[in-house]
Design a protein around this motif. Structure first.
Motif, PDB file in Angstrom:
ATOM      1  N   ASP A  67      73.174  23.321  55.707  1.00  0.00           N
ATOM      2  CA  ASP A  67      71.754  23.517  55.397  1.00  0.00           C
ATOM      3  C   ASP A  67      71.292  22.660  54.226  1.00  0.00           C
ATOM      4  O   ASP A  67      70.153  22.793  53.772  1.00  0.00           O
ATOM      5  N   LEU A  68      72.118  21.774  53.734  1.00  0.00           N
ATOM      6  CA  LEU A  68      71.772  20.926  52.594  1.00  0.00           C
ATOM      7  C   LEU A  68      71.272  19.567  53.070  1.00  0.00           C
ATOM      8  O   LEU A  68      71.872  18.950  53.952  1.00  0.00           O
ATOM      9  N   TYR A  69      70.168  19.116  52.480  1.00  0.00           N
ATOM     10  CA  TYR A  69      69.615  17.801  52.786  1.00  0.00           C
ATOM     11  C   TYR A  69      68.656  17.426  51.662  1.00  0.00           C
ATOM     12  O   TYR A  69      68.008  18.279  51.069  1.00  0.00           O
ATOM     13  N   PRO A  70      68.564  16.137  51.357  1.00  0.00           N
ATOM     14  CA  PRO A  70      67.593  15.716  50.339  1.00  0.00           C
ATOM     15  C   PRO A  70      66.204  15.545  50.945  1.00  0.00           C
ATOM     16  O   PRO A  70      66.056  15.301  52.143  1.00  0.00           O
ATOM     17  N   PHE A  71      65.202  15.702  50.107  1.00  0.00           N
ATOM     18  CA  PHE A  71      63.822  15.414  50.473  1.00  0.00           C
ATOM     19  C   PHE A  71      63.190  14.660  49.301  1.00  0.00           C
ATOM     20  O   PHE A  71      63.602  14.827  48.157  1.00  0.00           O
ATOM     21  N   CYS A  72      62.235  13.799  49.605  1.00  0.00           N
ATOM     22  CA  CYS A  72      61.543  13.043  48.560  1.00  0.00           C
ATOM     23  C   CYS A  72      60.062  12.953  48.879  1.00  0.00           C
ATOM     24  O   CYS A  72      59.666  12.914  50.038  1.00  0.00           O
ATOM     25  N   PHE A  73      59.259  12.909  47.835  1.00  0.00           N
ATOM     26  CA  PHE A  73      57.817  12.766  47.950  1.00  0.00           C
ATOM     27  C   PHE A  73      57.339  11.850  46.831  1.00  0.00           C
ATOM     28  O   PHE A  73      58.027  11.670  45.826  1.00  0.00           O
ATOM     29  N   ARG A  74      56.178  11.252  47.059  1.00  0.00           N
ATOM     30  CA  ARG A  74      55.622  10.354  46.042  1.00  0.00           C
ATOM     31  C   ARG A  74      55.088  11.180  44.872  1.00  0.00           C
ATOM     32  O   ARG A  74      54.361  12.159  45.075  1.00  0.00           O
ATOM     33  N   VAL A  75      55.427  10.770  43.666  1.00  0.00           N
ATOM     34  CA  VAL A  75      54.961  11.460  42.462  1.00  0.00           C
ATOM     35  C   VAL A  75      53.450  11.327  42.328  1.00  0.00           C
ATOM     36  O   VAL A  75      52.778  12.252  41.870  1.00  0.00           O
ATOM     37  N   ALA A  76      52.894  10.219  42.759  1.00  0.00           N
ATOM     38  CA  ALA A  76      51.457   9.965  42.591  1.00  0.00           C
ATOM     39  C   ALA A  76      50.589  10.937  43.381  1.00  0.00           C
ATOM     40  O   ALA A  76      49.595  11.443  42.866  1.00  0.00           O
ATOM     41  N   ASP A  77      50.976  11.207  44.639  1.00  0.00           N
ATOM     42  CA  ASP A  77      50.096  12.024  45.481  1.00  0.00           C
ATOM     43  C   ASP A  77      50.783  13.178  46.215  1.00  0.00           C
ATOM     44  O   ASP A  77      50.145  13.897  46.966  1.00  0.00           O
ATOM     45  N   GLY A  78      52.085  13.362  46.022  1.00  0.00           N
ATOM     46  CA  GLY A  78      52.790  14.484  46.627  1.00  0.00           C
ATOM     47  C   GLY A  78      53.119  14.346  48.100  1.00  0.00           C
ATOM     48  O   GLY A  78      53.595  15.286  48.724  1.00  0.00           O
ATOM     49  N   ILE A  79      52.885  13.179  48.687  1.00  0.00           N
ATOM     50  CA  ILE A  79      53.135  12.994  50.121  1.00  0.00           C
ATOM     51  C   ILE A  79      54.637  12.841  50.384  1.00  0.00           C
ATOM     52  O   ILE A  79      55.306  12.022  49.772  1.00  0.00           O
ATOM     53  N   ASN A  80      55.143  13.660  51.332  1.00  0.00           N
ATOM     54  CA  ASN A  80      56.550  13.592  51.732  1.00  0.00           C
ATOM     55  C   ASN A  80      56.840  12.235  52.357  1.00  0.00           C
ATOM     56  O   ASN A  80      56.161  11.828  53.299  1.00  0.00           O
ATOM     57  N   VAL A  81      57.868  11.573  51.856  1.00  0.00           N
ATOM     58  CA  VAL A  81      58.281  10.290  52.434  1.00  0.00           C
ATOM     59  C   VAL A  81      59.688  10.366  53.016  1.00  0.00           C
ATOM     60  O   VAL A  81      60.107   9.447  53.712  1.00  0.00           O
ATOM     61  N   ALA A  82      60.397  11.450  52.728  1.00  0.00           N
ATOM     62  CA  ALA A  82      61.734  11.620  53.296  1.00  0.00           C
ATOM     63  C   ALA A  82      62.042  13.097  53.429  1.00  0.00           C
ATOM     64  O   ALA A  82      62.055  13.831  52.438  1.00  0.00           O
ATOM     65  N   THR A  83      62.247  13.515  54.652  1.00  0.00           N
ATOM     66  CA  THR A  83      62.689  14.872  54.957  1.00  0.00           C
ATOM     67  C   THR A  83      63.160  14.895  56.402  1.00  0.00           C
ATOM     68  O   THR A  83      62.511  14.316  57.260  1.00  0.00           O
ATOM     69  N   PRO A  84      64.296  15.549  56.672  1.00  0.00           N
ATOM     70  CA  PRO A  84      64.720  15.636  58.058  1.00  0.00           C
ATOM     71  C   PRO A  84      63.906  16.668  58.845  1.00  0.00           C
ATOM     72  O   PRO A  84      64.055  16.778  60.049  1.00  0.00           O
ATOM     73  N   LEU A  85      63.039  17.406  58.168  1.00  0.00           N
ATOM     74  CA  LEU A  85      62.182  18.384  58.834  1.00  0.00           C
ATOM     75  C   LEU A  85      60.911  17.684  59.302  1.00  0.00           C
ATOM     76  O   LEU A  85      59.986  17.470  58.522  1.00  0.00           O
TER      77      LEU A  85
END
Length: 156
Positions: A67-85
């Protein structure tokens, strides 16, 4: 000397791959494993951001473990740029709230506003992978990496 080194390497391999070791690994990741994956994800982003984000999205390179995976979003606007979901891809992380009404997405976003390298833990309720109910306590370790906020969550 070389013979001792070879024997030690063989013993380490046997212990590492033994069924007992695999049996000790639980069905969900631990807080320590989540933190280790976050550290690995941060290093990957620093080495090559585009490649790292692609691996996070696909769960490749050791970036998907139970159940572990990384996620990333842009600091400027909060938009998800990496998620396996897939359902969260391209969404604004700040809009995430759990069914109890907690706006945990805003907390994730706020954690990424801290100085780079500072890790913050954000707690919320979330269904386990492949389910919608029931909800379980979850926490994500979040940090800023260049212009991204990245995290890895684990169930408590």
């Amino acid at each position: 000397m070389i013979r001792r080194l070879m024997i030690a390497a063989a013993a380490a391999t046997v212990l590492t791959l033994s069924p007992t070791v695999f049996a000790q690994q639980g069905p969900i990741g631990t807080a320590q494993e989540a933190r280790a994956m976050l550290d690995k994800a941060v290093a990957a982003v620093k080495a090559d951001e585009a490649v790292a984000l692609a691996m996070f999205n696909k769960g490749e390179g050791g970036f998907r473990d139970r159940d572990l995976y990384p996620f990333c979003f842009r600091v400027a606007d909060g938009i998800n740029v990496a998620t396996p979901l897939a359902v969260l891809s391209g969404s604004d992380i700040r809009a995430l709230k759990d069914p109890t009404g907690k706006m945990f997405g805003q907390e994730l976003y706020a954690a990424a506003q801290n100085p780079e390298g500072q890790v913050t833990e954000v707690e919320y309720m979330f269904p386990k992978p492949g389910t919608k109910e029931p909800l379980f306590p979850k926490a994500s370790f979040v940090t800023k990496v260049r212009d991204l906020g990245c995290g890895v969550g684990h169930y408590k």
